[in-house]
Design an enzyme around this catalytic site. Structure first.
Site, PDB file in Angstrom:
ATOM      1  N   LEU A 204      37.158  27.272  30.307  1.00 61.57           N
ATOM      2  CA  LEU A 204      37.202  26.583  29.013  1.00 61.57           C
ATOM      3  C   LEU A 204      35.922  25.790  28.871  1.00 61.57           C
ATOM      4  O   LEU A 204      35.637  24.954  29.732  1.00 61.57           O
ATOM      5  CB  LEU A 204      38.333  25.549  29.014  1.00 61.57           C
ATOM      6  CG  LEU A 204      39.733  25.925  28.600  1.00 61.57           C
ATOM      7  CD1 LEU A 204      40.620  24.687  28.720  1.00 61.57           C
ATOM      8  CD2 LEU A 204      39.755  26.441  27.162  1.00 61.57           C
ATOM      9  N   HIS A 205      35.137  26.021  27.857  1.00 56.83           N
ATOM     10  CA  HIS A 205      33.986  25.139  27.671  1.00 56.83           C
ATOM     11  C   HIS A 205      33.523  25.026  26.227  1.00 56.83           C
ATOM     12  O   HIS A 205      32.675  24.223  25.914  1.00 56.83           O
ATOM     13  CB  HIS A 205      32.806  25.578  28.532  1.00 56.83           C
ATOM     14  CG  HIS A 205      32.091  26.779  27.996  1.00 56.83           C
ATOM     15  ND1 HIS A 205      32.571  28.047  28.147  1.00 56.83           N
ATOM     16  CD2 HIS A 205      30.953  26.897  27.276  1.00 56.83           C
ATOM     17  CE1 HIS A 205      31.756  28.898  27.554  1.00 56.83           C
ATOM     18  NE2 HIS A 205      30.761  28.229  27.018  1.00 56.83           N
ATOM     19  N   ARG A 206      34.109  25.849  25.330  1.00 54.80           N
ATOM     20  CA  ARG A 206      33.610  25.825  23.962  1.00 54.80           C
ATOM     21  C   ARG A 206      33.884  24.487  23.292  1.00 54.80           C
ATOM     22  O   ARG A 206      34.986  23.946  23.421  1.00 54.80           O
ATOM     23  CB  ARG A 206      34.300  26.927  23.162  1.00 54.80           C
ATOM     24  CG  ARG A 206      33.333  27.956  22.794  1.00 54.80           C
ATOM     25  CD  ARG A 206      33.721  29.206  22.271  1.00 54.80           C
ATOM     26  NE  ARG A 206      33.038  30.163  23.106  1.00 54.80           N
ATOM     27  CZ  ARG A 206      31.731  30.296  23.196  1.00 54.80           C
ATOM     28  NH1 ARG A 206      30.935  29.562  22.451  1.00 54.80           N
ATOM     29  NH2 ARG A 206      31.195  31.171  24.002  1.00 54.80           N
TER      30      ARG A 206
END
Ligand code: UD1
Length: 374
Positions: A204-206
């Site tokens: 998860l990084h957006r």
């Protein structure tokens, strides 16, 4: 032989630029590898150079983090004098990160042909910084190398000339196949005491997923539910680490440091399920035949859904958990899109060098509609 600058700036660029550089150099071109410095941490940068066998950059712009405008401006300001100094015959940019756009803009204004590798991908979500980067980079490029036929369709629909558009296949998959045996020899499963097929892998990084605490909390709740079925391993991007500390983690989710390239391929290859908001991981899981749930509302890589193992699952926790259960019960079959065959870099180098050798070159002056209407 021509002098060609290949630009890399951020983690997902490194594995895309390598096969293109290798293919150009194998054909005698002089390649100058320029690193913009967008990513700089050892875990985001150095390990990729080591894992991929990328030589140290010939030039490093050292631009670092900042807002989008700051990053874009810093990369442009540092890249412009380099283009003046080196006077390259072409600049190759890959992917959709801020460095991609910034260098394409400088080269186009300097009158140097730009070749965009991974052209034509569209999420149609203008809230994604990468979508803006993709659309504008394509517009600045003379050569557009699409990884899949949907990219070709998008470019045609936007009015690009057929002679500019080349269906090249997927360079990321070139690198995956070139390194798969080494990746499968990684000891990362052993180090993390994981069994093949016995865990889910999440990333998860957006910004749209991690910057809003409510959204991040909802996605972590979903991952926590999946973790009731099997442990969830979550390598953490620097952007996400600070946010996770604030959000709190449900039981069963195991945070690990960002993995290097070979370790991350090994983690994907042996996962029973991957849950992600990344672009490239949608492609790698398809090539590896591992089920992937993409926790986003759109994808610029629809071929991974229609011809791969990806499901665009959105961000509603109940839907994520329900789909995860379904996919665990009946995983999709492995299939690979055409031209994801390990030879995209060769095709790109052939087209680019032929283009540079041609006596008369097409310029991206006007899109097709304008020409037709004039
Ligand atoms: C960038 C790309 C994204 C890609 C991602 C993969 C853009 C617009 N986005 O997002 O498409 O999926 O890389 O990794 O270019 N940071 C560090 N160390 C680093 C780099 C960044 O700590 O080596 C931190 C900084 O606090 C920085 C933040 O991460 O402000 C965001 O980095 P940035 O390069 O702006 O964008 P990414 O979120 O990494």
């Amino acid at each position: 032989m021509p002098r060609i600058i290949c630009v890399a700036g951020a983690r997902p660029n490194f594995m895309k630029v390598k096969p293109v550089m290798d293919a150009l150099e194998a054909r005698g071109a002089e390649v100058v590898l320029v690193h913009t410095g967008q990513h700089y941490d050892a875990a985001m940068n150095d390990v990729f150079f080591a894992d991929l066998g990328l030589r140290a950059p010939d030039r490093h712009l050292g631009t670092g983090s900042g807002t989008h405008a700051e990053q874009t401006a810093r990369v442009m300001t540092a890249f412009e004098p380099l283009v003046d100094e080196l006077r390259p015959d072409a600049v190759v940019v890959v992917g959709d990160v801020t460095s991609t756009l910034a260098c394409a803009l400088v080269a186009a204004k300097a009158g140097v042909p730009v070749a965009h590798v991974e052209a034509g991908l569209r999420s149609r979500d203008w809230a994604m910084p990468e979508e803006i980067n993709r659309v504008v980079t394509d517009r600045l490029s003379e050569l557009l190398f699409a990884p899949s036929p949907d990219g070709v369709d998008n470019l045609r629909a936007e009015g690009y000339h057929d002679d500019q558009i080349h269906l090249a296949g997927n360079v990321m998959i070139d690198t995956l196949y070139a390194n798969l045996d080494r990746a499968l020899a990684s000891d990362i499963l052993h180090r993390y005491e994981l069994t093949p097929g016995g865990y889910a892998l999440a990333t998860l990084h957006r910004p749209a997923n991690v910057d809003d605490p409510a959204m991040l909390g909802a996605l972590l709740t979903a991952l926590g539910e999946v973790a009731r079925e099997l442990p969830v391993v979550l390598p953490v991007h620097p952007r996400t680490a600070a946010r996770l500390e604030l959000a709190g983690l449900p039981a069963g989710i195991r945070l690990v440091p960002p993995a290097g390239y070979l370790d991350f391929i090994a983690l994907q290859a042996s996962a029973r399920l991957v849950l992600t908001d990344s672009g490239g991981i949608q492609e790698e899981t398809t090539a590896l035949g591992v089920p992937c749930l993409t926790m986003r509302d759109s994808t610029e890589r629809p071929i991974t859904v229609t011809e791969g193992t990806n499901t665009l699952v959105g961000r509603d926790p109940a839907r994520i958990v329900g789909t995860a259960r379904q996919v665990l019960a009946s995983p999709p079959a492995k299939r690979a899109p055409a031209l994801w065959d390990g030879h995209a870099g060769d095709r790109i180098a052939d087209v680019l060098l032929a283009y540079l050798a041609a006596p008369v070159r097409l310029r991206p002056t006007d899109l097709r509609e304008t020409v037709v209407g004039s």
